[in-house]
Design a protein around this motif. Structure first.
Motif, short mmCIF file in Angstrom:
data_model
loop_
_atom_site.label_atom_id
_atom_site.label_comp_id
_atom_site.label_asym_id
_atom_site.label_seq_id
_atom_site.Cartn_x
_atom_site.Cartn_y
_atom_site.Cartn_z
N ASN A 1 0.81 -1.22 0.00
CA ASN A 1 0.00 0.00 0.00
C ASN A 1 0.84 1.27 0.00
O ASN A 1 0.35 2.33 -0.41
CB ASN A 1 -0.94 0.01 1.21
CG ASN A 1 -2.09 -0.97 1.07
OD1 ASN A 1 -3.02 -0.73 0.30
ND2 ASN A 1 -2.03 -2.07 1.79
N SER A 2 2.08 1.16 0.48
CA SER A 2 2.97 2.33 0.54
C SER A 2 4.36 1.91 0.07
O SER A 2 5.21 1.51 0.88
CB SER A 2 3.04 2.88 1.97
OG SER A 2 1.76 3.22 2.45
N ALA B 1 7.56 2.70 1.93
CA ALA B 1 7.72 2.25 3.31
C ALA B 1 8.98 1.43 3.50
O ALA B 1 9.42 0.71 2.59
CB ALA B 1 6.51 1.43 3.74
#
Length: 365
Positions: free
Chosen positions: A169-170, A173
């Motif tokens: 999702n990121s 990260a």
């Protein structure tokens, strides 16, 4: 999108004991007669373990000089849960930092981490280990934190799964996973079958893992591909973990290998099907050595040889079962000789209370 393990580090406490010495400690202080002595020594020999580590140094001391256990007969009164948790709070942080130090190199800067996941089932307090790590390592005060507690030996697999969700999702990260267990704090006085088995297997250790949403140029990594999980409610009483007045109490029966043996084929099939793979496509295995009989049960069901599974036996032999960090010790050994070889697929398993079977598929990149 993707999630990539870029480094794994491991650590053990300074106190290293032979399995024979630990068996002798049990015979000297917690068994009643020659028959029990023989039973303990046979059980300890049968584990396949040669050495284990502990944050406690009483096992190498002479009676009358113990600092954790009582110096009275039969070690009575036994250490309270409060005393054990005080030692956990004192010892978990430096052991976790040792694993992180082993994990990081010049390509990993502490300031870059966006997420911190701590894993443990052998101690708890609040503010917890995550906060202590932020203070000790000067991590960003706005780092996102998650703690996976009381899940047992398979918890590191869930930490990796969580890190994959974060990175998917990121992509920017960078996740630091820290797993630390001090199993030796929870020796129980009552010599039940469950306690004897647990006492013969468990030990202390820590592992750290860096998971990134992006690949680094010219740096080897393990891509986290897919996972599969299976819960066998029928085995919930065969492996369990609860808080008692004198430490944490484990239920661990001899039926656990049979339950795993009955479910490992379906778990493997489910995971491989997600990737359109067959078992013959797997190049290496990273299996949590919950015990020698568990390893043998999996080998029998999947047609794996002991040679293919030798890293699990090596970790069991030299470290014992350290609960959640153990599978990361194995994965580190399995990955090491494959870092220069892309597209090698590693199948990993771990097991814990529930009774829970977890699996993960990795690919070298």
């Amino acid at each position: 999108m993707g999630a990539y393990i870029t480094a794994i580090g491991t650590a053990n406490p300074a106190n290293r004991y032979s399995q024979e010495d630990l068996a002798q400690f049990m015979c000297d202080h917690l068994t009643e007669d020659a028959n029990q002595h023989k039973k303990v020594k046979v059980l300890y020999r049968a584990t396949g373990i040669k050495h284990r580590y502990s944050v406690l140094d009483d096992y190498k001391k002479q009676p009358g000089t113990f600092t954790f256990y009582s110096n009275e007969e039969n070690l009575s009164p036994f250490p309270s849960t409060q005393k054990r948790m005080n030692i956990y709070r004192q010892e978990a942080l430096p052991l976790a930092i040792s694993a992180i130090t082993d994990c990081l190199d010049n390509n990993h800067q502490l300031s870059e981490f966006t997420h911190l996941i701590t894993v443990s089932c052998t101690g708890m307090y609040a503010p917890g280990l995550d906060v202590d790590l932020i203070k000790a390592l000067n991590l960003a005060s706005d780092i996102r934190r998650n703690s996976l507690n009381f899940m047992g030996c398979y918890a590191a697999m869930n930490a990796i799964n969580l890190s994959k969700e974060i990175c998917d999702n990121s992509p920017e990260a960078k996740v630091l996973i820290v797993s630390v267990e001090l199993c030796s704090l929870h020796l129980q006085k009552e010599q039940t079958e469950d306690n004897l088995l647990a006492h013969s297997l468990f030990a202390d250790g820590a592992a750290a893992v860096v998971v990134s949403g992006q690949l680094q140029k010219n740096k080897p990594a393990l891509e986290v591909m897919h996972s599969a999980s299976q819960l066998f409610i029928s085995g919930q009483n065969d492996m369990a973990w609860q808080i008692g007045d004198f430490g944490f109490e484990m239920a661990l029966t001899s039926y656990v290998p049979k339950i795993i043996e009955g479910g490992i084929q379906k778990l493997t099939s489910d995971l491989l099907a997600k990737n359109n793979l067959a078992l013959t496509d797997i190049d290496a295995y990273a299996i949590h050595p919950g015990g020698k009989k568990i390893l043998e049960a999996i080998e029998n069901q999947l047609g794996i040889t002991k040679t293919q599974n030798h890293q699990a036996y090596e970790i069991l032999k030299n470290h014992g079962n350290m609960s959640s960090p153990t599978v990361l010790f194995v994965l580190n050994q399995v990955w090491s000789p494959l870092k220069s070889q892309p597209n090698k697929k590693i199948l990993s398993f771990a097991f814990g209370p529930g009774l829970t079977l977890e699996s993960l598929l990795f690919k070298t990149v």
